[in-house]
Scaffold this active site. Structure first.
Site, short mmCIF file in Angstrom:
data_model
loop_
_atom_site.label_atom_id
_atom_site.label_comp_id
_atom_site.label_asym_id
_atom_site.label_seq_id
_atom_site.Cartn_x
_atom_site.Cartn_y
_atom_site.Cartn_z
N HIS A 98 6.42 -39.03 -70.02
CA HIS A 98 6.85 -37.65 -69.76
C HIS A 98 5.88 -36.85 -68.91
O HIS A 98 6.19 -35.73 -68.50
CB HIS A 98 7.11 -36.92 -71.08
CG HIS A 98 8.31 -36.00 -71.02
ND1 HIS A 98 8.83 -35.42 -72.15
CD2 HIS A 98 9.04 -35.55 -69.98
CE1 HIS A 98 9.85 -34.64 -71.81
NE2 HIS A 98 10.00 -34.70 -70.48
N ASP A 121 12.74 -32.60 -77.01
CA ASP A 121 11.56 -33.43 -77.30
C ASP A 121 11.14 -33.20 -78.75
O ASP A 121 11.35 -32.11 -79.31
CB ASP A 121 10.43 -32.98 -76.36
CG ASP A 121 9.35 -34.03 -76.11
OD1 ASP A 121 8.87 -34.12 -74.97
OD2 ASP A 121 9.00 -34.77 -77.07
N HIS A 123 8.04 -33.26 -79.27
CA HIS A 123 6.73 -32.69 -78.92
C HIS A 123 6.89 -31.58 -77.88
O HIS A 123 7.82 -31.59 -77.10
CB HIS A 123 5.84 -33.79 -78.34
CG HIS A 123 5.81 -35.04 -79.13
ND1 HIS A 123 6.67 -36.10 -78.89
CD2 HIS A 123 5.05 -35.42 -80.18
CE1 HIS A 123 6.43 -37.07 -79.76
NE2 HIS A 123 5.45 -36.70 -80.56
N ASP A 125 4.55 -31.00 -75.49
CA ASP A 125 3.93 -31.46 -74.23
C ASP A 125 3.24 -30.29 -73.53
O ASP A 125 3.26 -30.19 -72.30
CB ASP A 125 4.98 -32.10 -73.32
CG ASP A 125 5.58 -33.36 -73.95
OD1 ASP A 125 5.16 -33.71 -75.07
OD2 ASP A 125 6.47 -33.98 -73.35
N HIS A 138 0.80 -37.21 -70.89
CA HIS A 138 2.22 -36.99 -71.22
C HIS A 138 2.37 -35.92 -72.30
O HIS A 138 3.47 -35.48 -72.58
CB HIS A 138 2.92 -38.30 -71.63
CG HIS A 138 2.60 -38.79 -73.01
ND1 HIS A 138 3.48 -39.56 -73.73
CD2 HIS A 138 1.50 -38.64 -73.79
CE1 HIS A 138 2.94 -39.87 -74.90
NE2 HIS A 138 1.74 -39.32 -74.96
N ASP A 225 13.27 -36.15 -73.48
CA ASP A 225 12.38 -37.19 -74.01
C ASP A 225 13.15 -37.85 -75.14
O ASP A 225 13.51 -37.19 -76.12
CB ASP A 225 11.10 -36.54 -74.53
CG ASP A 225 10.07 -37.55 -75.02
OD1 ASP A 225 8.87 -37.25 -74.94
OD2 ASP A 225 10.46 -38.63 -75.49
N ASP A 227 12.35 -39.45 -77.50
CA ASP A 227 11.77 -39.35 -78.85
C ASP A 227 12.20 -38.06 -79.56
O ASP A 227 11.83 -37.83 -80.71
CB ASP A 227 10.25 -39.53 -78.87
CG ASP A 227 9.48 -38.37 -78.24
OD1 ASP A 227 8.39 -38.64 -77.70
OD2 ASP A 227 9.93 -37.21 -78.29
N GLU A 270 10.59 -41.73 -71.47
CA GLU A 270 9.90 -42.36 -72.59
C GLU A 270 10.68 -43.49 -73.27
O GLU A 270 10.39 -43.81 -74.42
CB GLU A 270 9.45 -41.30 -73.62
CG GLU A 270 8.47 -40.29 -73.04
CD GLU A 270 6.99 -40.73 -73.10
OE1 GLU A 270 6.73 -41.88 -73.50
OE2 GLU A 270 6.14 -39.92 -72.76
N1 LIG Z 1 0.81 -33.90 -78.82
C1 LIG Z 1 0.41 -35.33 -78.69
C2 LIG Z 1 1.66 -36.21 -78.40
C3 LIG Z 1 2.15 -36.08 -77.00
C4 LIG Z 1 3.55 -36.64 -76.79
C5 LIG Z 1 4.07 -36.67 -75.54
B1 LIG Z 1 5.57 -37.00 -75.28
O1 LIG Z 1 6.41 -35.94 -75.81
O2 LIG Z 1 5.84 -37.06 -73.87
O3 LIG Z 1 5.93 -38.21 -75.95
C6 LIG Z 1 -0.63 -35.46 -77.60
O4 LIG Z 1 -0.92 -34.45 -76.93
O5 LIG Z 1 -1.15 -36.56 -77.41
MN LIG Z 2 7.72 -35.58 -74.03
MN LIG Z 3 7.94 -36.64 -77.17
MN LIG Z 4 7.44 -39.74 -76.06
#
Ligand SMILES: N[C@@H](CC/C=C/[B-](O)(O)O)C(=O)O
Ligand SMILES: [Mn+2]
Ligand SMILES: [Mn+2]
Ligand SMILES: [Mn+2]
Length: 301
Positions: A98, A121, A123, A125, A138, A225, A227, A270
């Site tokens: 992402h 998402d 998260h 991000d 990401h 995303d 997830d 993702e």
């Molecule tokens: N908040 C966590 C998880 C990040 C997740 C990113 B994704 O939403 O793109 O999967 C971090 O900063 O490492």
């Molecule tokens: Mn994401």
């Molecule tokens: Mn995510």
């Molecule tokens: Mn992800």
């Protein structure tokens, strides 16, 4: 109506191998043909875009991992997505992790500076160079797009064109302490899984759209995303979090966004075909394809 599929075989924004295989799995599952079936004129520029970008020496900058690689790939993605948008095509970016959304949304904003962003998402991000624990970029694209956090020379090409009131989240359930502060301080609207349970997905999407696009006149960039979905629905993804969106809730978001007639860009991010067993991979790839179809007009009746 024309769609340009931009395959981004990229994993530099996070540590798990395999997410760069997302695009080829989605394409080989038939996504281009499925979109043509829906009446879209489909352009796909092949599986090897952005693979030639590599950096000999890319030591961390502070905590940020692979910073030069992520920056250069995202800059290239921004140009490709921006050009497709300027050509009147809807860019459909297939990830890849992402962090790429730093590029896709920058590209969209080149053509549609008043675009709003719906970020689906688990998260936020939203981490900055100061708030990130992992250093995985990401987890940071939104902070760069908003211009939050300390300036990082390598990412100076990212214009802070996204405004907090033009961004809304759906599906959050794993938000870091620094991100919670930034959400509050910047007045960013976020519908977590708590609100999805409380109001139902129909009302949540309506409230989200009312917040960022009250007259349904602004272009919409939907960044999805996978997830955001419950891991039982989309298991093959790098940062799964239980208690996510059902298959139908995820598709409802896409269907409702399509119904606005405002969608100008879509990210399906993702999908990691190297994680979990074959059945899980097939299931996750199939979900990625069906989300894309739903966002591009596939209906149930
Ligand atoms: N908040 C966590 C998880 C990040 C997740 C990113 B994704 O939403 O793109 O999967 C971090 O900063 O490492
Ligand atoms: Mn994401
Ligand atoms: Mn995510
Ligand atoms: Mn992800």
């Amino acid at each position: 109506k024309a769609v340009a599929i931009v395959g981004c075989p990229f994993s530099g924004g996070q540590p798990k191998l395999g997410v760069d295989g997302g695009p080829i799995h989605l394409v080989e599952a038939g996504l281009p043909e499925q979109l043509a079936e829906l009446g879209w004129k489909v352009q796909f520029d092949g599986h090897h875009q952005f693979e030639d970008i590599n950096t000999q020496d890319d030591p961390p900058i502070g905590k940020l991992k692979n910073p030069r690689l992520v920056s250069r790939v995202c800059k290239a993605v921004a140009d490709v997505v921006g050009n497709h948008a300027k050509n009147g095509q809807l860019p459909l970016t297939l990830g890849g992790d992402h962090s790429l959304a730093m590029g896709t949304i920058s590209g969209t904003l080149q053509k549609y500076p008043d675009a709003c962003v719906i970020w689906v998402d688990a998260h936020a991000d939203l981490n900055t160079a100061e708030t990130t624990d992992s250093g995985n970029i990401h987890g940071m694209p939104v902070s760069f797009l908003l211009g939050l956090g300390p300036k990082i020379e390598e990412f100076s090409w990212v214009q802070p064109l996204l405004k907090p009131h033009r961004l809304v989240y759906i599906g959050l359930r794993d938000v870091d302490v620094g991100e919670r502060r930034l959400l509050r301080e910047n007045g960013i609207k976020a519908y977590s899984m708590h609100e999805v349970d409380k109001y139902g997905i129909g009302r949540v999407v309506e409230m989200a759209l009312d917040h960022v696009n009250p007259g349904r006149k602004l272009p919409i960039h939907l960044s999805f995303d996978v997830d955001a979905l419950d891991p039982t629905v989309a298991p093959s993804t790098g940062t799964p979090v239980r208690g996510g969106l059902t298959f139908r809730e995820g598709h409802y978001i896409c269907e409702a966004v399509y119904e606005t007639g405002c969608l100008v860009a879509l990210d399906i991010m993702e999908v990691n075909p190297s994680l979990e067993d074959t059945a899980s991979v097939k299931q996750t790839v199939a979900v990625g394809c069906s989300l894309a179809r739903a966002a591009l007009g596939e209906t149930l009746l």
